[in-house]
Motif scaffolding. Structure first.
Motif, PDB file in Angstrom:
ATOM      1  N   GLU A  88     -15.659 -16.369  19.900  1.00 31.56           N
ATOM      2  CA  GLU A  88     -14.613 -15.342  19.900  1.00 31.56           C
ATOM      3  C   GLU A  88     -13.444 -15.730  19.003  1.00 31.56           C
ATOM      4  N   VAL A  89     -13.001 -16.989  19.110  1.00 28.39           N
ATOM      5  CA  VAL A  89     -11.862 -17.432  18.302  1.00 28.39           C
ATOM      6  C   VAL A  89     -12.225 -17.419  16.820  1.00 28.39           C
ATOM      7  N   TYR A  90     -13.400 -17.931  16.505  1.00 31.37           N
ATOM      8  CA  TYR A  90     -13.824 -17.964  15.103  1.00 31.37           C
ATOM      9  C   TYR A  90     -13.904 -16.554  14.532  1.00 31.37           C
ATOM     10  N   ALA A  91     -14.476 -15.634  15.307  1.00 33.68           N
ATOM     11  CA  ALA A  91     -14.611 -14.255  14.837  1.00 33.68           C
ATOM     12  C   ALA A  91     -13.244 -13.620  14.601  1.00 33.68           C
ATOM     13  N   ALA A  92     -12.290 -13.896  15.506  1.00 32.02           N
ATOM     14  CA  ALA A  92     -10.951 -13.314  15.364  1.00 32.02           C
ATOM     15  C   ALA A  92     -10.245 -13.855  14.125  1.00 32.02           C
ATOM     16  N   PHE A  93     -10.335 -15.170  13.908  1.00 28.14           N
ATOM     17  CA  PHE A  93      -9.689 -15.771  12.738  1.00 28.14           C
ATOM     18  C   PHE A  93     -10.379 -15.340  11.440  1.00 28.14           C
ATOM     19  N   LEU A  94     -11.714 -15.231  11.493  1.00 28.74           N
ATOM     20  CA  LEU A  94     -12.454 -14.792  10.304  1.00 28.74           C
ATOM     21  C   LEU A  94     -12.063 -13.368   9.938  1.00 28.74           C
ATOM     22  N   ASP A  95     -11.905 -12.525  10.937  1.00 32.88           N
ATOM     23  CA  ASP A  95     -11.505 -11.140  10.677  1.00 32.88           C
ATOM     24  C   ASP A  95     -10.120 -11.096  10.026  1.00 32.88           C
ATOM     25  N   ALA A  97      -8.740 -13.531   8.196  1.00 31.95           N
ATOM     26  CA  ALA A  97      -8.850 -14.075   6.838  1.00 31.95           C
ATOM     27  C   ALA A  97      -9.504 -13.081   5.887  1.00 31.95           C
ATOM     28  N   THR A  98     -10.506 -12.346   6.377  1.00 33.96           N
ATOM     29  CA  THR A  98     -11.231 -11.402   5.524  1.00 33.96           C
ATOM     30  C   THR A  98     -10.344 -10.252   5.065  1.00 33.96           C
ATOM     31  N   ARG A 131     -13.557 -21.977   2.540  1.00 32.49           N
ATOM     32  CA  ARG A 131     -12.776 -21.221   1.567  1.00 32.49           C
ATOM     33  C   ARG A 131     -12.604 -19.763   1.929  1.00 32.49           C
ATOM     34  N   TYR A 132     -12.811 -19.418   3.206  1.00 28.09           N
ATOM     35  CA  TYR A 132     -12.382 -18.100   3.641  1.00 28.09           C
ATOM     36  C   TYR A 132     -10.855 -18.036   3.601  1.00 28.09           C
ATOM     37  N   LEU A 133     -10.225 -19.197   3.793  1.00 27.64           N
ATOM     38  CA  LEU A 133      -8.782 -19.337   3.652  1.00 27.64           C
ATOM     39  C   LEU A 133      -8.525 -20.253   2.462  1.00 27.64           C
TER      40      LEU A 133
END
Length: 529
Positions: A88-95, A97-98, A131-133
């Protein structure tokens, strides 16, 4: 010009809440303290917080504004039900960053990892490493004992590099992300050819890990240009490239025009050079340069390209002053490069330089199991471009697919020819339906085209009446003619050696007379396509 410094971080619901209201400025609060660093001024803070912590987030923002007026604070409410759930945390942060509008040319980014759960810290690291961020990691901490009140409130900070390889919980998540990258290179087409899928998987890894030149080989129409564009877009989505994609077909470059187009020229470098020209290599600075049909470059241009790739510098045509350009090279060709080198048509040192990552794309005839998903892709693409819905009748689709996958379908133009075939039927489809009659007409058109019939209604050229030698020679001539834009261009390619022995070569006339021997003409060949 100095870049703006931007810090991204999450609100600390424990550490950022320390101290009562009247003495909170004497306590170390990580988010507030990072904006008080004299050696690391922050221009903007992107503060992520749970919706329920809006009050604390606003107080933190107000305190930062009071202590560091030059820092702009932007709050982002992000709902995370379970902050200890990796997925959940990874998905939220990825969203986040995207969708964040990174501007790496004008801003530098730091990710604050002191606040939040350990899961949040790990996810920040993984997204930054992937490198998403496009950022470095920033860690803050309390000041040493005995420090002044001001130093205690500010704390200390350092840019760090964590080694979290021991965390294997997100392995499956990364595998899914990699699959999405591979799907991106294939434009979401559900390809089934095992060899091609392995090839794309390797290209994806190279594209994200290396800036060395990439050489794409394969027959005309196999998708080299399309894949080069997708590689660029993949690297761009991971913030691995800041410039743009610059593409050129080297078969269209000749003489002074080749030098000028690629390397630029100064004013007066040659007759007609009334103004200076930048050149494609400089335009690709910071980005990707795609040289399609690189084997067609002249030897002089090859020598200059080698220097540009190795040293990142070159001389514009007619100039004695070097210019700099740092680009990644992707090259494409349908030629046998090893044979081209042995025949002296391509420099061995340049081939060695661009041959580190070579990927041979198979033609459509070698990937017949991928024809069905590509038919659907081309139909959807046509519908999207024309803003209309096109469908096959069930029987028509089965008939076309059966023909397309059969050994009788030559597909000499590969995927480009398949795309053209679908576009023809979709254009002629009444009320958005591709019928049996349209499919039969298209099959007849393709069969005639592959047999060498130039125009519908003209007399057929029966290859069975020709010797095998003449058949193969004529097939090559027809293929070159249909690929080239002009009769002269086709003649120069077909008579590249013998024309050098003639004082006044007339390639167009030679080619026109050759075609006439078989009842063909340049115009009829192009009207057939």
């Amino acid at each position: 010009m100095m870049k703006r410094r931007v810090v991204i971080g999450v609100l600390g619901t424990v550490l950022d809440k320390r101290g009562k209201r009247q003495n909170r400025f004497r306590k170390w609060r990580p988010t507030v303290g990072l904006c008080q660093q004299p050696d690391l001024p922050v221009d903007r803070l992107e503060l992520l917080h749970q919706p329920r912590d809006e009050g604390l987030a606003q107080q933190t923002a107000d305190d930062i504004t009071q202590l560091s007026p030059q820092t702009q604070v932007r709050k982002h409410a992000v709902m995370i039900k379970n902050p200890w759930d990796f997925e959940e945390v990874y998905a939220a942060f990825l969203d986040f960053a995207t969708h964040y509008p990174f501007d790496t040319e004008n801003e530098e980014y730091l990710v604050h990892i002191t606040t939040g759960t350990h899961v949040a810290q790990i996810c920040w690291f993984l997204l930054t490493e992937a490198r998403y961020l496009p950022a470095s990691l920033l860690q803050t901490g309390p000041a040493a004992k005995g420090a002044s009140d001001e130093a205690i409130a500010a704390g200390v900070c350092s840019v760090i590099d964590l080694d979290l390889s021991r965390y294997a919980t997100l392995t499956s998540r990364f595998q899914r992300e990699q699959q999405q990258s591979v799907s991106f290179l294939k434009s979401g087409i559900d390809t089934r050819n095992a060899t091609f899928n392995r090839l794309i998987d390797q290209i994806e890894r190279v594209a994200l890990r290396s800036t060395a030149p990439i050489l794409l080989t394969g027959p005309t129409g196999a998708g080299k240009s399309f894949l080069a564009k997708r590689i660029f877009q993949l690297r761009q989505s991971r913030h691995l490239v800041q410039g743009r994609l610059v593409a050129v077909n080297c078969a269209t470059l000749r003489g002074d025009n080749a030098m000028s187009t690629l390397f630029g020229h100064v004013k007066g470098a040659f007759t007609g050079a009334q103004q200076a020209r930048t050149g494609l290599l400089r335009e690709a600075d910071g980005g990707v340069l795609f040289l399609d049909e690189i084997a067609e470059l002249g030897l002089d241009e090859q020598a200059m390209l080698l220097k540009a790739v190795e040293e990142k510098t070159f001389f514009p045509f007619g100039s004695d002053k070097e210019v700099h350009s740092d680009f990644q090279l992707i090259a494409g060709t349908h030629r046998n490069m090893q044979q081209w080198v042995e025949e002296g048509r391509f420099r061995e040192d340049l081939f060695a330089r661009i041959n580190m990552w070579t990927f041979a794309l198979p033609g459509l005839a070698e990937r017949r199991e991928d024809i069905a998903p590509n038919i659907e892709y081309e139909l959807q693409r046509f519908s999207a471009e024309q803003q209309t819905q096109i469908r096959f009748d069930k029987g028509a689709r089965e008939r076309y697919l059966s023909f397309a996958c059969s050994p009788h379908a030559a597909w000499r133009g590969n995927f480009r020819e398949l795309s053209t075939s679908i576009a023809r039927m979709a254009t002629l489809a009444e009320q958005g339906r591709i019928t049996d009659a349209l499919v039969d007409e298209e099959i007849q058109r393709l069969e005639h085209h592959w047999r060498g019939v130039p125009v519908s209604g003209s007399s057929a050229l029966d290859f069975s009446t020709l010797d095998l030698f003449d058949q193969r020679q004529l097939e090559t001539v027809i293929e070159v003619c249909r690929r080239c834009q002009t009769l002269s261009e086709a003649g120069r390619e077909l008579f590249a050696v013998s024309r050098q022995k003639k004082a006044n070569p007339n390639d167009a006339d030679r080619l026109r007379k050759y075609l006439a021997r078989f009842g063909l003409s340049w115009e009829s060949l192009h009207s057939a396509t």
